[in-house]
Design a protein around this motif. Sequence first.
Motif, PDB file in Angstrom:
ATOM      1  N   TYR A  93       0.715  -1.207  -0.172  1.00 37.63           N
ATOM      2  CA  TYR A  93       0.094   0.004   0.020  1.00 37.63           C
ATOM      3  C   TYR A  93       0.945   1.246  -0.054  1.00 37.63           C
ATOM      4  O   TYR A  93       0.527   2.201  -0.844  1.00 37.63           O
ATOM      5  CB  TYR A  93      -1.025  -0.040   1.111  1.00 37.63           C
ATOM      6  CG  TYR A  93      -1.803  -1.130   1.423  1.00 37.63           C
ATOM      7  CD1 TYR A  93      -2.268  -2.194   0.537  1.00 37.63           C
ATOM      8  CD2 TYR A  93      -2.100  -1.715   2.879  1.00 37.63           C
ATOM      9  CE1 TYR A  93      -2.793  -3.245   0.856  1.00 37.63           C
ATOM     10  CE2 TYR A  93      -2.660  -2.812   3.081  1.00 37.63           C
ATOM     11  CZ  TYR A  93      -2.874  -3.632   2.011  1.00 37.63           C
ATOM     12  OH  TYR A  93      -3.774  -4.779   2.279  1.00 37.63           O
ATOM     13  N   ALA A  94       1.905   1.438   0.984  1.00 38.11           N
ATOM     14  CA  ALA A  94       2.848   2.480   1.021  1.00 38.11           C
ATOM     15  C   ALA A  94       2.265   3.820   0.956  1.00 38.11           C
ATOM     16  O   ALA A  94       2.522   4.842   0.367  1.00 38.11           O
ATOM     17  CB  ALA A  94       3.732   2.553  -0.338  1.00 38.11           C
ATOM     18  N   LEU A  95       1.221   4.028   1.972  1.00 42.38           N
ATOM     19  CA  LEU A  95       0.334   5.101   2.322  1.00 42.38           C
ATOM     20  C   LEU A  95       1.107   5.996   3.476  1.00 42.38           C
ATOM     21  O   LEU A  95       1.476   5.115   4.250  1.00 42.38           O
ATOM     22  CB  LEU A  95      -0.991   4.743   2.908  1.00 42.38           C
ATOM     23  CG  LEU A  95      -2.027   4.131   1.645  1.00 42.38           C
ATOM     24  CD1 LEU A  95      -3.345   3.756   2.186  1.00 42.38           C
ATOM     25  CD2 LEU A  95      -2.033   4.676   0.236  1.00 42.38           C
ATOM     26  N   TRP A  96       1.125   7.347   3.251  1.00 39.53           N
ATOM     27  CA  TRP A  96       1.626   7.931   4.332  1.00 39.53           C
ATOM     28  C   TRP A  96       0.465   7.872   5.635  1.00 39.53           C
ATOM     29  O   TRP A  96      -0.447   8.365   5.503  1.00 39.53           O
ATOM     30  CB  TRP A  96       1.625   9.427   3.853  1.00 39.53           C
ATOM     31  CG  TRP A  96       2.503   9.770   2.666  1.00 39.53           C
ATOM     32  CD1 TRP A  96       2.229  10.034   1.559  1.00 39.53           C
ATOM     33  CD2 TRP A  96       4.197   9.914   2.606  1.00 39.53           C
ATOM     34  NE1 TRP A  96       3.573  10.106   0.578  1.00 39.53           N
ATOM     35  CE2 TRP A  96       4.427  10.070   1.450  1.00 39.53           C
ATOM     36  CE3 TRP A  96       5.049   9.587   3.749  1.00 39.53           C
ATOM     37  CZ2 TRP A  96       5.939  10.088   1.104  1.00 39.53           C
ATOM     38  CZ3 TRP A  96       6.361   9.725   3.374  1.00 39.53           C
ATOM     39  CH2 TRP A  96       6.776   9.947   2.075  1.00 39.53           C
ATOM     40  N   LEU A 143      -8.392   2.716   8.342  1.00 37.91           N
ATOM     41  CA  LEU A 143      -9.191   1.671   7.155  1.00 37.91           C
ATOM     42  C   LEU A 143      -8.711   0.138   7.144  1.00 37.91           C
ATOM     43  O   LEU A 143      -7.744  -0.161   7.424  1.00 37.91           O
ATOM     44  CB  LEU A 143      -8.534   2.341   5.902  1.00 37.91           C
ATOM     45  CG  LEU A 143      -8.647   3.612   5.678  1.00 37.91           C
ATOM     46  CD1 LEU A 143      -7.883   4.293   4.161  1.00 37.91           C
ATOM     47  CD2 LEU A 143     -10.066   4.392   5.886  1.00 37.91           C
ATOM     48  N   SER A 144      -9.624  -0.812   6.498  1.00 37.76           N
ATOM     49  CA  SER A 144      -9.350  -2.013   6.360  1.00 37.76           C
ATOM     50  C   SER A 144      -8.285  -2.147   5.356  1.00 37.76           C
ATOM     51  O   SER A 144      -7.816  -1.315   4.462  1.00 37.76           O
ATOM     52  CB  SER A 144     -10.575  -2.855   6.073  1.00 37.76           C
ATOM     53  OG  SER A 144     -10.910  -2.251   4.693  1.00 37.76           O
ATOM     54  N   GLY A 145      -7.728  -3.303   5.202  1.00 32.88           N
ATOM     55  CA  GLY A 145      -6.706  -3.673   4.347  1.00 32.88           C
ATOM     56  C   GLY A 145      -7.327  -3.347   2.750  1.00 32.88           C
ATOM     57  O   GLY A 145      -6.608  -2.757   1.809  1.00 32.88           O
ATOM     58  N   LEU A 173      -4.197  -9.129   0.649  1.00 36.36           N
ATOM     59  CA  LEU A 173      -5.324  -9.242   1.112  1.00 36.36           C
ATOM     60  C   LEU A 173      -5.972 -10.705   1.260  1.00 36.36           C
ATOM     61  O   LEU A 173      -5.454 -11.766   0.574  1.00 36.36           O
ATOM     62  CB  LEU A 173      -6.347  -8.698   0.156  1.00 36.36           C
ATOM     63  CG  LEU A 173      -6.105  -6.988  -0.587  1.00 36.36           C
ATOM     64  CD1 LEU A 173      -7.049  -6.826  -1.273  1.00 36.36           C
ATOM     65  CD2 LEU A 173      -6.196  -6.142   0.583  1.00 36.36           C
ATOM     66  N   ASP A 174      -6.930 -10.886   2.127  1.00 38.17           N
ATOM     67  CA  ASP A 174      -7.527 -12.080   2.317  1.00 38.17           C
ATOM     68  C   ASP A 174      -8.220 -12.585   1.068  1.00 38.17           C
ATOM     69  O   ASP A 174      -8.558 -11.613   0.163  1.00 38.17           O
ATOM     70  CB  ASP A 174      -8.263 -12.258   3.650  1.00 38.17           C
ATOM     71  CG  ASP A 174      -9.864 -11.440   3.710  1.00 38.17           C
ATOM     72  OD1 ASP A 174     -10.241 -11.409   2.527  1.00 38.17           O
ATOM     73  OD2 ASP A 174      -9.897 -10.628   4.659  1.00 38.17           O
TER      74      ASP A 174
END
Length: 383
Positions: A93-96, A143-145, A173-174
């Motif tokens: 994901y690499a979100l800040w 947030l969820s995955g 993700l599952d």
Amino acid sequence: MSHVSVCGLTRRFDGNPPTVAVADLDLEIEDGEFLVLLGPSGCGKTTTLRCLAGLESPGAGTIRLGDSVVFDHASKIDLPPNRRFIGMVFQSYALWPHMTVRKNICYPLKARKMKEALASGQVERTAGLVDCQDLLDRYPSQLSGGQQQRVALARGLVAQPDLVLFDEPLSNLDARLRDQVRAELHELHQRKPFTAVFVTHDQSEALALGDRMAIMRSGAIEQLGSPREVFEEPATEYVAAFTGMSNRIVAHFTDGVWKSGTDEVLGAALRPPHAAGDAVVRVRPDDARLATGPDALAPHEAGLPVVVADVEFGGRHLDVTVQTGGGLRLSVRADIRRSDDFLGALGRGDRVVFAFDTEAARYFDASEGSHHVAEPASVGVIA
């Protein structure tokens, strides 16, 4: 969107021994095409993606994005990632974490000083495309995955880049979320096409998403074509194994009959395209079935006498592992709804016949060395 052209791309890594991760690769990606690079770990797919992104510097070749040359080893052109108009969606994901969803998505617009896009509501429109418009004021930790991956996708698309690169974005993700996000991504590309390269080791993702798929091996493309072409007509045994033909039978023709080890192949004769001799037969588990005996084989079916080693209940199917007298283990996915009654009482140690359609099987010449192909690390059953 842009047409992508890769010519003679080579990337070597020093070591003992040195490794060629990408070997003289040629590839053309059409404007708006979704290309999937599929293969096991170490085949060169991620290195190819990193070369396109500018995160790796190849030792030879050229890369063009539209009319721009972003890499040319001979001319010493190697634009850094921030000067290649690309979007990237990562596995992690690499979100800040300190930025809201809105700020994460708009980051590429600010980095490229795209003030008009910022002012025109491009962030909100892109968030709406991936169904995260209601999350804009939240932080990634809230947030969820699946939601985080949608945000990462929006960030990769918001600047409408020439090329979007996906590095195994669904693998964290599952299973349920993976299928859901995969379907959403496919629908999004159908509604709003963008040029994309998607790296995965999952066959089902490649078949579902790709306009074309490239099976990679040792830094080269083993086969390139539409998912249907590659799935139905694998060019090599390696491709057959990696697209779900996990049953491998080495057969030899002697004294007028086909044998696998010491077991005679029952029923219909095998149909390899080459002259009679040794052949490798590849069969999908869902193209095989279990028969009570040789008399139960259809005219187009061949079979091997086997003993049931394991039976797994899968809801509407049984996953059955059987073993020949020579120790060869084979798999069958049997549809319970269409199966014979005897499967309901099937148990370990039962003697049955592993049956397969000789036309649905694919044949490879053992003399060409295809029997030395290593099985991919995760060959699943593709129903």
